[in-house]
Structures are given as C-alpha cells and as structure tokens.
Design an enzyme around this catalytic site. Structure first.
Site, PDB file in Angstrom:
ATOM      1  N   LEU A 230      36.348  15.376  11.662  1.00  0.00           N
ATOM      2  CA  LEU A 230      37.273  14.821  12.647  1.00  0.00           C
ATOM      3  C   LEU A 230      37.644  13.388  12.269  1.00  0.00           C
ATOM      4  O   LEU A 230      36.782  12.506  12.251  1.00  0.00           O
ATOM      5  CB  LEU A 230      36.640  14.836  14.044  1.00  0.00           C
ATOM      6  CG  LEU A 230      36.226  16.197  14.609  1.00  0.00           C
ATOM      7  CD1 LEU A 230      35.460  16.018  15.909  1.00  0.00           C
ATOM      8  CD2 LEU A 230      37.455  17.074  14.824  1.00  0.00           C
ATOM      9  N   GLU A 231      38.907  13.172  11.974  1.00  0.00           N
ATOM     10  CA  GLU A 231      39.418  11.812  11.789  1.00  0.00           C
ATOM     11  C   GLU A 231      40.323  11.527  12.971  1.00  0.00           C
ATOM     12  O   GLU A 231      41.413  12.087  13.090  1.00  0.00           O
ATOM     13  CB  GLU A 231      40.194  11.672  10.481  1.00  0.00           C
ATOM     14  CG  GLU A 231      40.672  10.246  10.241  1.00  0.00           C
ATOM     15  CD  GLU A 231      41.518  10.097   8.998  1.00  0.00           C
ATOM     16  OE1 GLU A 231      42.390   9.201   8.985  1.00  0.00           O
ATOM     17  OE2 GLU A 231      41.320  10.881   8.045  1.00  0.00           O
TER      18      GLU A 231
END
Length: 463
Positions: A230-231
C-alpha cells in the site's frame, strides 16, 4: 449492456478518452490466462526476461514525445514536463534490471559437513497492480518490472483518468516480445477491482491511492493470505534550520511543493522555518511562487497546469478559505493568475503563514498548489511538529550541518528522509511509508521482496 468510463481532460473539461469497462467474463478470462501463462514464464531464463524488459524500456523512451502529450491531456501536466516521466521510468527500470542478477541469484549459507543448504527466490504468481493517475507510469513501473523479472505475471488496472497509460505499458512489452498473457490490463470501476482482489486468482496486490481506498483494499484481501503493498497519502514536512542556505532551501522547497501542481504524495505541504530565517524565507518563497505561469498545459511557457478536476481544485480552495477564516495570512494575490475563476480546475498557487496544526491545511492532505509555513524556535520544536501527523512518507531538513541533520533525521517519523532536497525517488533506495502513508516497499534491491517467496533447500548427502 456495456459500461463505459470517460476521461475528462482538465485542460478543457471535455471528453478525451472513452473506454468500455471489462465484462465479468473478460475479467475471468484475463485472470485465467494470467495464471496459466505465469507457470510457463517462471521457467524462462532471467536473461530472457531482462532482454524483454530492456526492449520495453527502449520502446517507451522512443515514444516519449507521444506519451508525454497524451499524459498532458489526461492529467493536465504541462507539456514541458510531461515527457520527463518516461525518463524516470527508464532510470528506475534500468536499475531494477541491473539489480535482478544479484537479487534473484541463489542465496548461500555457511557450509556444513555432509549437507548442502541454500535458498532460492520463487515468483509468487499473479500480481495485480492498481496504479494512480498522478504519476501513472512511474508508480506502475515500480511493481511491473520487478514482478516480471522475478517470473510473475501482471494484471494492471489504471485510474479512469489515465487509461492510455495502461494500454501503452502493455503495448511496450508486447512490442518487446513478451508472450501473450504475461502482462495484461483491465479497465475496471471500483467494484470490479474489488472483485478481482477477492477472486482468489491473484497472489499479490500492489496498490497506490488514498488512505480510504487502502483501507478498503485491506478488507478485500483479508483472509486470503495474499501479499498487499500500500502506497498511500502524505503530508510531507520540510524544516529549514538557521544554518541553511536560504536561497537553495527556498527554491528546493517551492519546487517540491508546486511541481505537478502539488499533486504528488511526497510533495512538500508544510514548512517549518527557524525564526531567524522565517521572514526572509517567506519573502523568497513568495517571489518564487509568483513566477509560475498558470496556463494551458499544451503551451510550452506554462509551468503550472490545472488540477486533475475542478472538484480537486475546490477541495484545496476550501482548505485555504478555512485557514484564512481561522487567521491564516495569504501571500499570493490570485489575480496574478487569470485562469483561476474560482470554480475551475485552474487554481492559483498559495503560500500561507500564521498557520497552525488546528487548521486542516496543515494536517489533511491537500494534493494541490498550497503550502503553509510556520516559524519555530528550535530543532526540538521542528521535529515535534514534523512528527505531529498521521502520515509518514518523506521528510526534509535543510542544513549545512550534515551530522546534526542526520541525527535529527533519526528522530523524524518517516519512510524517506532527505537533507537539502525533497520530492525525489532514488531507485537505489527503498520507497516506503509509515503510519497512514502505507506499508511495504518498492524500489531498491528490496523492491523484489514483495514479488518473490523464499524456498529453502536442505540436502543431506548419503553416508
């Protein structure tokens, strides 16, 4: 009945691209093909995978003028900058290709009489890449190249704002000779993307987007024991110490705050300046911002384009107006930027002072051309304020004292720490965030971790 997604260009508010969304049967066939071809691709030599990736990068580079113009129309980035994203793609891709030989080689352990012991990295299977619109090529390539090099297949879903980027990336690899089914794209709405994550047909999800959407991705993937990178968002701070080079710090901070109209997860959104430099910094920053040319992005003289849509621009307007109502002072006369009519995607940049962390503009991600500047009395106060955030993507300190700056950096809660620069991804360094900025990492030699699993070999010799 067919469903369509329309890409409205922020340049003129008109439809630029229209694409039919994938049907359920098409999604199933894409995932099935991805699963079956991946097993064959995993047996392909690393040298062949590298050769194909090199050719794909060559195609992207040779078409960067065309891709830059398409990007300009899709997201409104000024044409003078748009094609440079492809140069960044090539830089990152070349690094990962070079690193793959070492990273994907057999891992030896200490010798033990009578035994052979080692580890190998195996591909994990099908990687589902969900990429954003703001840096559509750069963010996607961070996962695509290492995933393919490691022997995985990839399914790419791009934002409805940048469908052509997904198509061009797949086209590049097809031109390079990548076998059919190894790298595919799907045009999907949110519920369709959810069904892909929940399908049981993907082994890792590489997602870039908002915190809200990241939470949803965690729920979609729950209980499947698949990988999830997850960015997410950022509210990245910069601190200008009393010993900083003022001109250099102001120029770097302003560039880091306003490039791509501030639409970057690692853009500088809040600045803390030692009180001895505060007034001079604000004066210099204001001068720099007034030099921006807000204009039509297809024109070469334009240095500041529109936001991706009028809703995004109005979100920033609300933040700024709220802050001013709470006592903030604005330093940029928006009348200098004629295209800002108060309701369109074209938004005048703004520098705010007399701000505090009681204001949303200093705590909530803006994703637009505004920055708040606060005066601080000490390093300790600056670090406290830098850490007073639910985000932790990047942080910057400007100082001539590298040793002191490095020690302060160890106290700052962040994924990447800069001294005397900001808003840059070095492919040799891991790209990662803490807190609500996400989990996992891409780039660097460790960028292959998410796309491989370790397999141990423990062999006892006869007699």
């Amino acid at each position: 009945m067919a469903l369509y997604q329309k890409t409205i260009s922020p340049i003129d508010g008109k439809e630029y691209v229209c694409r039919e969304l994938a049907t359920e049967s098409h999604v199933r066939s894409v995932l099935a093909l991805s699963q079956s071809t991946q097993r064959v691709w995993a047996q392909t030599s690393l040298e062949e995978r590298k050769r194909i990736c090199v050719k794909a990068l060559d195609w992207l580079q040779s078409n960067q003028e065309k891709l830059g113009l398409e990007l300009c129309w899709q997201i409104g980035r000024p044409i003078r900058y748009a094609k440079n994203e492809i140069a960044g793609v090539v830089e990152r891709g070349e690094f990962m290709i070079a690193a793959s030989e070492k990273v994907l080689s057999t891992i030896s352990v200490a010798e033990k009489t009578g035994y052979t012991r080692y580890m190998e990295r195996e591909p994990i299977g099908v990687v589902f890449v969900v990429a954003p619109w703001n840096y559509p090529y750069l963010t996607a390539i961070n996962s695509i190249i290492p995933a393919l090099l490691a022997g995985n297949s990839v399914v790419l879903k791009h934002s409805a704002q940048t469908p052509l980027c997904a198509e061009r990336l797949v086209e590049a690899f097809e031109h390079a000779g990548l076998p059919k089914g190894i790298f595919q794209y799907l045009h999907l709405n949110h519920s369709m993307a959810e069904s892909v994550v929940r399908s049981g047909e993907v082994n890792h999800v590489a997602f870039t987007g908002s915190v809200k959407a990241g939470r949803a991705m965690e729920q979609f993937a729950a209980g499947q024991f698949i990988g999830l990178g997850l960015e997410l968002g950022g509210k990245d701070p910069a601190y200008v110490r009393e010993d900083a080079n003022l001109d250099s710090a102001a120029e770097t901070v302003i560039e880091g705050a306003f490039f791509n109209t501030g639409q970057s997860c690692c853009a500088i959104e809040r600045v803390y300046v030692h009180h001895s430099l505060y007034e001079s910094f604000v004066e210099r920053a204001t001068q720099l911002v007034t030099k921006y040319q807000l204009g039509i992005p297809t024109e070469e003289e334009t240095t500041l384009g529109p936001l991706v849509c009028s809703e995004a621009a109005n979100f920033v307007r609300v933040q700024v107006n709220e802050a001013v109502a709470q006592g903030a002072q604005y330093h940029i006369d928006k009348r200098l930027f004629e295209l800002d009519d108060g309701n369109s995607a074209y938004l005048a940049p703004q520098v705010l002072t007399n701000v505090s962390h009681s204001m949303r503009v200093m705590t909530e991600e803006s994703f637009g051309p505004v920055v708040g500047v606060m005066s601080v009395s000490s390093d300790e106060e600056a670090v406290m304020l830098m850490n007073d955030s639910e985000y932790g993507l990047t942080s910057s300190i400007f100082t001539r004292d590298i040793e002191c700056g490095t020690e302060l950096g160890r106290k700052v809660q962040t994924g990447t720490f800069f001294i005397n620069r900001c808003d840059y991804l070095d492919p040799a360094l891991a790209w990662t965030g803490i807190k609500h900025s996400g989990r996992g990492h891409t780039l660097s030699e460790f960028g292959f971790d998410a796309f491989t699993r370790l397999k141990s070999f423990h062999i006892k010799h006869p007699n």
